[in-house]
Design a protein around this motif. Sequence first.
Motif, short mmCIF file in Angstrom:
data_model
loop_
_atom_site.label_atom_id
_atom_site.label_comp_id
_atom_site.label_asym_id
_atom_site.label_seq_id
_atom_site.Cartn_x
_atom_site.Cartn_y
_atom_site.Cartn_z
N THR A 1 8.41 5.11 -2.75
CA THR A 1 7.81 4.98 -1.43
C THR A 1 8.31 6.15 -0.57
N ASP B 1 0.81 -1.23 0.00
CA ASP B 1 0.00 0.00 0.00
C ASP B 1 0.84 1.27 0.00
N ASN B 2 2.08 1.16 0.45
CA ASN B 2 2.92 2.35 0.56
C ASN B 2 3.85 2.53 -0.63
N GLU C 1 4.23 3.28 -4.88
CA GLU C 1 3.59 3.82 -6.09
C GLU C 1 4.43 3.42 -7.29
N ILE D 1 9.70 2.31 -8.91
CA ILE D 1 8.61 2.47 -7.97
C ILE D 1 9.06 3.44 -6.89
#
Lengths: 522, 522
Positions: free
Chosen positions: B374, B350-351, B353, B372
């Motif tokens: 975070t 969830d943390n 992107e 990615i």
Amino acid sequence: MNLTKKSFINGQWITTTGETFASHNPVTNQAIEQFNSASVDDGKEAVLGAKLSFNAFKNLSGLERASLLEQIAVEIEALGDDLLNTANDETGLGLVRLTGERGRTCNQIRAFATMLKEGSWVRATIDTADANRTPPKPDLRRMLRPIGPVLVFPASNFPLAFGVLGGDTASALAAGNPVVIKAHPAHPATSELCMLAAERALIKCGIASNTIAMVQGSSLELAQSLVVNEAIQAIGFTGSLQAGRSIMDLAATRATPIPVYAEMGSTNPVFITPDALTKRGSDIANGLAASIAMGTGQFCTSPGVIVTLKNAQFEHQLTDAINSANQGYLLHPSIATGLKKSVSSLVNNDNVEVLAGTTLAEDSLKTPNSLIATSANAFLADDSLHEEAFGPISLLVNCQNEAELIAVADAIHGNLTATIHCQDEDALAQPLAQSLENHVGRLIVNGYPTGVEVCASQQHSGPYPACSSPATTSVGSDAISRFTRFIAYQDMPQALLPVELRDDNTLQVLRQVNNHVQNAAL
Amino acid sequence: MNLTKKSFINGQWITTTGETFASHNPVTNQAIEQFNSASVDDGKEAVLGAKLSFNAFKNLSGLERASLLEQIAVEIEALGDDLLNTANDETGLGLVRLTGERGRTCNQIRAFATMLKEGSWVRATIDTADANRTPPKPDLRRMLRPIGPVLVFPASNFPLAFGVLGGDTASALAAGNPVVIKAHPAHPATSELCMLAAERALIKCGIASNTIAMVQGSSLELAQSLVVNEAIQAIGFTGSLQAGRSIMDLAATRATPIPVYAEMGSTNPVFITPDALTKRGSDIANGLAASIAMGTGQFCTSPGVIVTLKNAQFEHQLTDAINSANQGYLLHPSIATGLKKSVSSLVNNDNVEVLAGTTLAEDSLKTPNSLIATSANAFLADDSLHEEAFGPISLLVNCQNEAELIAVADAIHGNLTATIHCQDEDALAQPLAQSLENHVGRLIVNGYPTGVEVCASQQHSGPYPACSSPATTSVGSDAISRFTRFIAYQDMPQALLPVELRDDNTLQVLRQVNNHVQNAAL
């Protein structure tokens, strides 16, 4: 002399558990006094303090760390007769031996200080940049750096030289690491005195008191909790194979495994060629008996196995010499228990003959010197005969011929030392040396394994089960390497580099620069 | 080109099981051909052959071992395009890269030969006797010596430089040890060609063919049987953390534990200070993207974590650069499976992107480059974000302020490298360097971690989980030390000493004599 009977944890003398354990006098075979046991939480606190001290301690210069070591040696000496008498009460080793051991302890601490002041021990290597190469070559500089908190388990048989401020602690500190010492429960008062000396030295040098911690206690749980503490980066240990292997095994299960430098069991076999036996049998028998009885046989390098062609005259000479040698005291009832177990296993072995000693007293730690004999065939067939019996006892392995002598050499387990007694132009010397060097850390010719010189060329180690890490040494100047690792710095600005790697080389340390050894500036 | 598709065991190309495994072409994603798997008994035979060769091999002079290494390099080159085409079929790395890697492989073999001819690498130390001292001081001489059969597990990502004749094999042979290679099942034909080159070199140099063995096969049982074989004295491994740790754990259970030199997982974090981001953000984004995509991200030193203050412009620049970078092929379906698992865990966090890539094809090993992002808080709280994802993917850790940047540096796990991008007089450079050096083997300033220079100052290692043995290196000339141990010789006659320790010093090696470094005779 007033002792706190506590542990030195995160810069304070504290205790929390209320549990105690007793020190013991080997000569009277009586308990002396009670000491407080540290709790598992106390141990955690000691390691946390050491961890917090690391970044400041690692950045001290070599000169500053050398001052600390020198001050520690001064403070040990300042303890005077109190230290010697206390150690004698707790070990029964005698004041002559302990005075010598104190000298060795301070000498080895000062030897590390000398190394730090000279500076080349960091093995600095520099490869300079080449921007014109394809691809461009970076500037790379590498040296040994400290690793973080080190856990030390001192030995029972050297209360000073392998004690709280012994070789492991001295080398770990010299390298720039905080140290947590789990004091040996066989000599807690000696340990406290040494820790007091270290505390005074830290204060006088203005170094944080949590850089060195000493945890007292006899519980397995406490020791194990320290081994698995994730902030500990390496472990130094000297003691039995059983205890050492259990530390190795436990450390291997950690989330982050760490190196364990354990110095454990060794029988230090002595091979005597037929020529040497003929020419010098009587002298060798006397030399061996003195080496076996020295320190009541409680040296890592005590000669526990003697290999020669069967010879009745030599057997008699050796038996007589061993019967005539001085008898001493075992260090502790637990060592007596271990020796009785080993002796019982040996004398009940059908292939073993008792030549001297082997009857141990029930109510005293005073111990006869023992000699037993077996055949090469039995030795080759029975692994139990290769195990160390810790104490003044040796196993004579009688061979039928030279081929058996070589076969026994091929079959010995990992050992700290092996010794060859041979004559000039002795045809057996070369094959024995070729075989024995595969199994030992130190190979001795025409000498005795006891007496471990502290110098750069010493190698006190050997293949398992002698040691966990045969490539390193626990005695001599290279002991410092165990508590370091190499770090390479790539294209690092001068100001960020350790001084030993900077262009100006103000310390004039020897460095390998572009594959040439030099101490010049760049 | 005709291959035997067998294993080279005790000097012969043999197979016994009848079981086979397939090689694989990453570009076509199809099997190429079947190879015979060695049995557990074949493995035993290979180790026995190596053991039997040890005493002869260890006594070759440095010049003789140098000749073997040089002949091995010549024989690798003599394989010509066959080797390059075969390796390309099995790895998809491309002929340009593989030509460069062959050059590096032969260069590092020749670099060890040069070291052997010069001779000082044995770190000879001599302390001469002093008969007048009390007690008399013995003559002690110490140097690095070989240890016995070494087991090598080559890597999948460097089929030549860390292959059958890669750095581990070359350094183990250079040190004087027989080698048993468990070939990587991802490139068996390349492995066989390399073993053929080694066999030819052994024959031309008149060295026993059982000195080097190569065992083919993909079964876990075979690999494990080699790890626990008591004649093996050390293990070199390059690969995943999971496989490396399982070897460490298994080796720790041996009757005689041995050192395992495993080079495993590393995320090679790159820290960018706010100053550097402002002044050079675009350049750094391009440099990072090239480093991430290089070799399809399948380098031990691929930058898997990037730490900086949150900056939208830099995120866009880095995302664009990564989307524009070349796409390559993963080496093997098992690497694709591993990367998919890592990516799935990350994108479902969830943390985290997704900024670029992350969608891997089902039917092809061609792989997008991924980025990615975070937050520092999430990274600090979640150990799973510290794990290596092996492939062309990097995690951008966005910090709110400089304190978070330092906190992330304090929290990184053991790594091969860390990198700092900073400006002159950058106040953050020093605290970042002080923290990061505690966690890595190589600290880089204003560069990129890929590109591992082969030289004396290289340190390719780092605290666990990067490596099992942070004090040693698997790249650079000091890699040879892993497969040696010190032996000290006390009062040894000249004729029994290794030549490097004799008085006359005919090789003129640098020695430390009574604490002074010199290359003179005594």
